[in-house]
Structure formats: structure tokens, C-alpha cells
Scaffold this motif. Structure first.
Motif, PDB file in Angstrom:
ATOM      1  N   GLY A 168       0.930 -14.232  -2.629  1.00  0.00           N
ATOM      2  CA  GLY A 168      -0.428 -14.583  -3.020  1.00  0.00           C
ATOM      3  C   GLY A 168      -0.571 -16.087  -3.202  1.00  0.00           C
TER       4      GLY A 168
ATOM      5  N   PRO B 166     -11.396  -5.057   5.791  1.00  0.00           N
ATOM      6  CA  PRO B 166     -10.742  -6.273   6.285  1.00  0.00           C
ATOM      7  C   PRO B 166      -9.747  -6.807   5.267  1.00  0.00           C
ATOM      8  CG  PRO B 166     -12.981  -6.747   5.563  1.00  0.00           C
ATOM      9  CD  PRO B 166     -12.816  -5.272   5.438  1.00  0.00           C
ATOM     10  N   LYS B 167      -8.783  -7.570   5.765  1.00  0.00           N
ATOM     11  CA  LYS B 167      -7.753  -8.132   4.899  1.00  0.00           C
ATOM     12  C   LYS B 167      -7.644  -9.636   5.085  1.00  0.00           C
ATOM     13  CE  LYS B 167      -3.930  -6.407   3.860  1.00  0.00           C
ATOM     14  NZ  LYS B 167      -2.627  -5.741   3.616  1.00  0.00           N
ATOM     15  N   LEU B 168      -7.228 -10.275   4.035  1.00  0.00           N
ATOM     16  CA  LEU B 168      -6.967 -11.701   4.073  1.00  0.00           C
ATOM     17  C   LEU B 168      -5.489 -11.958   4.315  1.00  0.00           C
ATOM     18  CD1 LEU B 168      -8.742 -14.260   3.360  1.00  0.00           C
ATOM     19  CD2 LEU B 168      -7.616 -14.177   1.148  1.00  0.00           C
ATOM     20  N   HIS B 169      -4.679 -11.180   3.678  1.00  0.00           N
ATOM     21  CA  HIS B 169      -3.249 -11.415   3.672  1.00  0.00           C
ATOM     22  C   HIS B 169      -2.573 -10.577   4.742  1.00  0.00           C
ATOM     23  CE1 HIS B 169      -3.333 -13.565  -0.198  1.00  0.00           C
ATOM     24  NE2 HIS B 169      -4.299 -12.730  -0.519  1.00  0.00           N
TER      25      HIS B 169
ATOM     26  N   ASP C 190       2.796 -11.237   2.804  1.00  0.00           N
ATOM     27  CA  ASP C 190       2.360 -12.540   2.276  1.00  0.00           C
ATOM     28  C   ASP C 190       2.576 -12.618   0.772  1.00  0.00           C
ATOM     29  OD1 ASP C 190       1.492 -13.622   4.587  1.00  0.00           O
ATOM     30  OD2 ASP C 190      -0.625 -13.788   4.018  1.00  0.00           O
TER      31      ASP C 190
ATOM     32  N   VAL D 211       0.830  -1.206   0.000  1.00  0.00           N
ATOM     33  CA  VAL D 211       0.000   0.000   0.000  1.00  0.00           C
ATOM     34  C   VAL D 211       0.862   1.253   0.000  1.00  0.00           C
ATOM     35  CG1 VAL D 211      -1.746   1.271   1.285  1.00  0.00           C
ATOM     36  CG2 VAL D 211      -1.864  -1.217   1.170  1.00  0.00           C
TER      37      VAL D 211
ATOM     38  N   ILE E 173      -2.908   6.155  -1.198  1.00  0.00           N
ATOM     39  CA  ILE E 173      -4.148   5.582  -0.674  1.00  0.00           C
ATOM     40  C   ILE E 173      -3.890   5.071   0.727  1.00  0.00           C
ATOM     41  CG2 ILE E 173      -5.201   4.937  -2.881  1.00  0.00           C
ATOM     42  CD1 ILE E 173      -4.181   2.092  -2.426  1.00  0.00           C
ATOM     43  N   SER E 174      -4.964   4.919   1.476  1.00  0.00           N
ATOM     44  CA  SER E 174      -4.874   4.331   2.819  1.00  0.00           C
ATOM     45  C   SER E 174      -5.558   2.978   2.791  1.00  0.00           C
ATOM     46  CB  SER E 174      -5.591   5.210   3.850  1.00  0.00           C
ATOM     47  OG  SER E 174      -5.215   6.550   3.685  1.00  0.00           O
ATOM     48  N   GLU E 175      -5.039   2.072   3.563  1.00  0.00           N
ATOM     49  CA  GLU E 175      -5.636   0.755   3.655  1.00  0.00           C
ATOM     50  C   GLU E 175      -7.005   0.865   4.311  1.00  0.00           C
ATOM     51  OE1 GLU E 175      -2.689  -2.295   4.514  1.00  0.00           O
ATOM     52  OE2 GLU E 175      -4.164  -3.069   5.941  1.00  0.00           O
ATOM     53  N   ARG E 176      -7.982   0.188   3.776  1.00  0.00           N
ATOM     54  CA  ARG E 176      -9.340   0.204   4.328  1.00  0.00           C
ATOM     55  C   ARG E 176      -9.903  -1.210   4.341  1.00  0.00           C
ATOM     56  NH1 ARG E 176     -12.505   4.456   0.547  1.00  0.00           N
ATOM     57  NH2 ARG E 176     -12.052   2.805  -0.950  1.00  0.00           N
TER      58      ARG E 176
END
Lengths: 260, 260, 260, 260
Positions: free
Chosen positions: C258, C249-252, C256, C237, C244-247
Motif C-alpha cells: 500500500g 476496478p482495482k488500483l493495486h 502490491d 482476497v 468473497i470474490s473480487e469485484r
């Protein structure tokens, strides 16, 4: 109902005895008959000799798919009518160009090429092979079918690389030809179908007639519109989807239309 | 040497102070300069104001690749010159249409579509992404490059499905565009390249200049010809490659030329 | 110099008397000979029987264009070698698949289709027509050329719609075939060329030999790479091109790799 | 009724709390729900964990269009099942590959490429632009639509040049992507659709759901077959369509099957 319009040049039917005997009501009627066998197609007819060649704005707006047969009188079709038809194709009207319509103004306009080929009128055998058997235009056809007497058209055919090649022809005299090819221009789908020389009974052939019906259904685009698709609207800075500020020098004053 | 001809409309350079200061010798000269940096390209220039717009038959025959920049005066280009240029493309001359040339007569003629788009002149950021990194037109470029001030062109772009998509653009205001696309028409290769608004220094950008050089080399077709490729010759029966006999009724007498 | 590698299955040359007499040094040598006539092509040879079929990673990295002839032993080619060759095509190595290589593992892998056709071994006449006369692979060829004895391959040919169709074949027994078609996969250019049945002297035909040379030059991509083009890198990010800002929920977790 | 089968990997729904809360019945159920809103589509479901991943020969024969969502467990899909699905696509079953299915075995197999891209999981804004507004998959959509939180996928996307490009995506962080692309393999139509990261409510978005329904109708091919399309039949000389005599040496004895 799909509204199909069969456009016939209607010249050789009036001036050539062979053609008149073979297609006594005109080739356009034989083509229309083939379509009428499909209960989902409503068929109309227009000919070169009518005012505006039968292709008024109103008629075109009420047409979903236009079939075009012409040969001797390509030059007699008015340029502004050609432009009108092209505009309607961009809106989503389908166009099926038949045989010698490879040299029609409308087909050349939509292709952007010269559409030349070489040819021989000897009543030789043509065999059409289905090369894309899963294509809707080939539905219900055998792997290949034969027209015992046809005019030969030989490669190179001066068209752009097709979106899809559906048929290839083998000719008795040694030539091959891309006989069924598809394109999209704007929202409109286009199919060129090679057979149909006016001195032979091609449009009475059951396989040819099936191709015509399949092609009309394929070329019909429910997403067509009658609105102007050629507009090039200016999007004002204050309406940008992401907020931006105007920067740098400008050519256009506020509210200018673009050049074209 | 590849013989490139840069065609410039040369209107805003004479009438708009911003453009005149940015491109004091004309935009065509800036474009030509970019090409001159490639030792294998011999560059000439033609402008709208010259007799026959500088595009005589002789000039075109001696041109391998034509670059076209126009905006304000598309309508001032004579139709017969457009037809001549299209004919030369069919023979194998390459054509590179730049920015607002999406609405030039020659590009629309070769595409068969209206080539519309939507636009905004706000000096916003454009980022071009290479989507076909193995393509010769992308050789030596980074994965993406930015033009800090450009006019926005937004989809849908009214072109046929491209043969190849080389670049896609991201715009600060929220739009995307197919900024580098290829076609073939007849023997001629065509490349459309989006950037190049006249109020910005786009043609001084090193990546843009590299694209121009790459595109000229790509569009150059050694297999071009100056012979008539639009002929539609009749092949007499007795010269058929496989022996056939004439059968059935005929329309054409021996030696007739075909209709067109 | 373009580094071409001719891969020969080399089975029928050892087991069939007709083939052994016709191609005493192997078909791969006849194909290589055709290329050697072009001073810009450096030719090597590999065969099925060598360790790793002669297609080590090192050999492939030093190959610009691979030509593939196989027929009886497609199944004997190891899957991991096929994957290696495909990976090298994605990097930009050209591939020319010859005749019965339509059923080779490597061609089917790159097409994503079954590549079936119908066939007849009767020594009949094949006539190849140039349908794209401006294409580099057709350079210097006549409008059509004939092979007096060839195996017939008939449509439908189970390939994806080609990028370009260069040749169409006419067969004496009534069939047609798309005999020269191009594709791109990754950075690699692919050409399929139909003629070349092992019991006929096809690879001694001057037109066929010219096609092979043209195809090698066309398939050569100077923009090839030996780096991994199959990586799917995560872009953090904080390295986004636009802030941009992270927004959400995340999986990774950070850093990580992919899934794949 | 079009028989659609939604295949769900069904892993993160079981192992990741965010995904489980967002898609409590599984992502496949949310996708199926979108389709059920169309009265002409009959929807079934299969998941990785079932015997044969729920993709028995019988199930596939009774499927017109298969939708595929997978991410964490591409490698767990058995190779022979992948081959079976590919074979069914060649027969005319449609395939819709969703989001991370770009790296599924089945999609890579049908593309013939590596399908790599670069990515970022930041919940950023994605805006999809319709670039082919006359395409059936875009029917009823606005000119563009936005997903406020999505994973970014960036170009270059390692796919073959598409048959048609329907959507392009703009990402807040500065990237672009070909988000809706079509292909044909054998008789089967293929659509790749980018959005659908499992930690965001993408499959509840009305525009996304409309795309899924449109895509199923588009991918449905009435001309599909359950017969073997991969056969390569020998046509005996005595059954040639045009009379020919066998000439020259032969490799195959009468009645031999071909090599493959």
C-alpha cells in the motif's frame, strides 16, 4: 427557539430569610432571567411543589434543555418522575445540573456514581479557570473569572471521568474542583456546573449567566426524538441483512419479545 | 489471590432442557471453571435463589471481582441488593457483566443509560476482533476469534461512550457490536463482554475463557476500600488548609450535615 | 523486574550552581533513587550527551518504562531519536513525562498538540489533590499533599482530553493545573506528572517519589512487543475470512504494498 | 457561511484511467459538490500541485474546516506545511480526514500514533452502522447504509481511543472497522471518515455526501482564533492573582522567556 425549562426546588426561598431576600422571585427566576437575555431561548419554569413537580410527560416532550437546581429536598422528588426525566434525556433532551444538584436523584441516576465531594460554607473566593477555551460553553468568557463569595466543593468528586472538562475551580481555602464537566447519555447531553450556592448572588454574575446561556445552546440536540429509544427489537432471521439460515437450539419461540 | 464471585441467575438451567444439557451444573459453574484455571483467582458462586441472592454485605466485602450472568429474571433481583452491589463497585470491587446482563439492573444503574440493542437468535457466526491489542484483557488472544453459533446483538448499543473499546464483533447476518468495553465507576472497574447466550457452548470456548480470566485480573483493584466513599464531609472553616475567615450569610449552622 | 530507564537532559546540573548543589549527581540520579526503593524495578540511566542520547534501538527494546526529564535543551534532541522513542511507545513501552517535559519533542509528538501553558517561578506553594483515588498511580497517597516551593504551571494546558485525570494542583498565586494525566498511544501507556522544577528539592519529596514508583508500575505493559506494529498488511482476497470474490476496478496489482 | 476547503492529492485522477473516468474533474470536485448542496457552506479547493500545496497561511486563516483526501503522495506533502496545518487546527480549524488520509502526515501528527490498519481491495460490500444516533454527524441518516463496492480496512486501527465513535463498518469478507471517529486537538475538532476508495463511486453516494455535510457543520468551531495559542507566557510574581512573595532560588532572570 430552544425550549429551556428551569426546574427549581423552591424550598429555601420560602424558608430561609437570606435566600428569600437574595432571590425574591425564587432562584429559578434568576436562572430563567439569565437565559431570557438570549433571543434564541424560550424559557419555562417548573418547581417541586407543582403536580408531578411540573414535569409531566407532555412538558418534558416539549423541553429541549432542562436546568435543575435542588438542594434541601432531593429526597422529595418522586422516583417515577426521575425515571421519566432520565428517559427523556436518553431521547436527546439536554440536562444542566447546577451546584447542589450533584446530589439530585436525576444526576446520580445518569452518572451511575455517588457524586460525593467535601464542602465548606465560608463565603470564600472561587476562581474558575477555562481549561478548554475552544469549547462552546466557554465562548466569550475571559481566561478565568472570580466569584468573591461561594461555597467550597472539594475533590475527589465522585463522578465518572468526564467526556470534556471545561472549567476547574481554585478555592481560597486550598481546594480545587472540576466545576464544569460534560457527558452524553443516550442522545442527551449533560453539563454539570458547580457555582450557585443559595446564600450568595452567584446567579446575578454576568459570567455565570453567560455560561448558562452557552450551556443551553450546547446541550440542545436537534437530533432528539420523542420515540422509544429503549426498545430492544428482535430482528427475524428472514429479515437479516445478509442471508443466513437458523442453526442450533433456540430459547425464544418465533415472535417472542426478549427478557428485560 | 483475587477473590472472584460468579453470580448466576440459574433459571434457564432449571427450566429449559437445552440449557440444562449444555450446562448441567449451571452456567455459573462453567464460568467458574474458566476462572479456576488461573491459579491466582479464588472462585466463589452465588445465585439468585439464595437469601439476598447470595450477595450479603459480608460476601460483597470479601469479593474483589463480581461476574454477573442474568437474562430471564432481571426483574427478580431486589432493588436494595442492586444498590448494595453498586455501592461496593464504588468502593473498588470490579464488575464483569456478561452477555444478557446488559439489561441487568446493576449494569444499567452503573451506566446511567438504558443499554438497549437489537438482537436475533439464529445460531449465526460471530467473529470478535481485538481493537486494542495492548490491553490486558486481550493478552494472549489471536487478532480475532470466532464463535460458530451465537446470538446476534446489534448496534446502536445504548451505553455511554466507553473508556476503552477492546473488542468489536462481526456477525454473519450483517451487524456489528461493541463486544468488549470498559468503564470506571467510583474506584470500581467494569467490563462488559458480549458473548454467552445460554443455548450455545460459548463458555467452553478457550478464547472466551481466557478473556474471563484476563478480565478478572484487569478488574481487580488493589486500591479498593471497605470504607464509606459516599460521605460528603463538611470541612470546618478553622480547618481550612489555607487560612480563611468566614464571610457572608450562611445556610448551615455549625456542625450541620449537608443535604442529600 | 520492570526495566525502567531514566532519561535526564543533564544541562542545568552542569551549568547552574543552584541545581548542581541540589542535585549533585544529576536530577536523573535523584529520580532513579526514588525508583530503586521499589524492589520490582530495575533502573538504568541515559542522558542527552551520550551517543544517540543513550537511546539506541537496543536500549529501547530492553526498556519497559522510560521516564523523561528535560527543559533547556528540548531542541537538541535529534528528530530521528524522537521518532524511534515514539515507535517504541507504540509497541508498548511506557512513558512518564516529568514537569518541563510537557514541551519535549517526544511528549508533543505523542499528544498531537502544542502542550503550552503559562508559568511563574516564584517558589510558591503547590497542593496536589487526588481526584481519582482508586487509580494505581495514587495508591498509598494521602487525599492531598503539598510542595512548599514549586514553579507554577497554569491552565489552559494544551493537551488532548486525558484518558484519566489523577491529580489536580492548587497554586498559592491563584492558578490550577491538571498535574497528573494519562493517555494510551498504540500499546504504550503515558503519564504526565507536573512537579519537578530543578531549583527545588521536589524529587526528594516522599509523596513525589511514591508517585514515580506507582507510575512506573502502572505504565508497564506486559503485552508490549518488539515487532513492527506500524505495518499495514494487504489481506489477499483468497485469504478473506468469509468467502468473497473480487469485484470492480482495482488500483493495486496483486502483491502490491500500500501507499504510505 | 462556513468556509470549507477541500484538499485533494489529485494524483490518481491524472495517472489512473479508472479513477479519471470515475472522477473526471478530480475527487476533490466530487467532494466539493457534496458540500455545495448545503447552502451554509462556502467551498474552496486546493491541491497538492499548487504552490505551498494551496495551503498558504492566508488560505488557512480563511478556512473554517479542511477536508483532506490523499493516498499515493503522502510523502510529497512538505513537513512545514503539515506543521502549519496542525497549528491552524490547534487554533480551531476543523479537519476531516477521508479514507486513505489515515496515513497522511497531518492526521498522524494530530493523532500521535501510527494509524496503521490492514486492507484488501476487492470491491466488497461495506455496511456502516450508526452507533451514536444522537450525534450531529449522523443526523438524517438511516440506522445503517451500504456501499456495495469498497476497499476493506480492518482492525486494529492504530488510533488513540476516540472521543466519540459515530460509525462502525461491517465488511463482507469478515472484518470490522471504526469508520467514523472524533477527536479534539487544541480548539480544533477532527473527524475521520473511512469510505472513499478512488476506484469506486463512493463520493456520489447520497449517505456519504450527507455525512460530509454534517461533518463540516460539526467540525466548524465559532470559537476559533487566529492568535497564537502556542505561547507559554510567564506571569510575573507581582501580577499574581493572589498576593505572593517570591521565595527560594530561581533559574530565570526577570523577563526571561521560558525554554521550549
Amino acid at each position: 427557539m430552544i425550549r429551556a425549562l428551569v426546574w427549581g426546588e423552591n424550598v429555601h426561598e420560602q424558608t430561609n430569610e437570606t435566600v428569600a431576600q437574595l432571590y425574591p422571585k425564587g432562584m429559578h427566576e434568576a436562572i430563567a432571567d439569565a437565559l431570557r437575555a438570549d433571543g434564541t431561548i424560550a424559557v419555562s419554569i417548573a418547581t417541586l411543589q407543582e403536580p408531578e413537580h411540573g414535569l409531566t410527560s407532555r412538558v418534558l416532550e416539549e423541553t429541549d434543555v432542562l436546568l435543575w437546581w435542588g438542594h434541601a429536598a432531593h429526597g422529595a422528588v418522586a422516583d417515577d418522575i426521575v425515571a421519566r426525566v432520565a428517559g427523556r434525556v436518553w431521547q436527546g433532551m439536554g440536562l444542566i445540573a447546577l451546584h447542589s444538584a450533584h446530589f439530585s436523584k436525576i444526576f446520580k441516576t445518569l452518572m451511575g456514581t455517588h457524586c460525593a465531594l467535601h464542602w465548606r460554607e465560608a463565603g470564600e473566593r472561587e476562581r474558575l479557570w477555562v481549561v478548554n477555551p475552544g469549547h462552546p460553553i466557554a465562548a466569550g468568557l475571559p481566561a478565568h473569572f472570580t466569584l468573591e463569595n461561594e461555597e467550597m466543593y472539594g475533590e475527589p468528586f465522585g463522578i465518572p471521568e468526564p467526556m470534556e472538562t471545561v472549567f476547574l475551580s481554585w478555592f481560597q481555602g486550598g481546594e480545587v474542583f472540576r466545576s464544569g464537566v460534560t457527558y452524553q447519555r443516550g442522545r442527551g447531553r449533560i453539563f454539570y456546573f458547580r457555582p450557585g450556592h443559595e446564600t450568595y448572588p452567584t446567579y446575578y454574575d454576568e459570567n455565570v449567566r453567560k455560561v448558562l446561556r452557552n450551556a443551553v445552546r450546547w446541550a440542545y440536540n436537534p437530533a432528539q426524538t420523542t420515540q422509544d429509544v429503549t426498545a430492544a427489537p428482535n430482528v427475524p432471521v428472514e429479515q437479516a441483512l445478509e442471508p443466513i439460515s437458523e442453526r442450533g437450539p433456540k430459547l425464544h419461540a418465533h415472535g417472542d419479545r426478549g427478557f428485560r
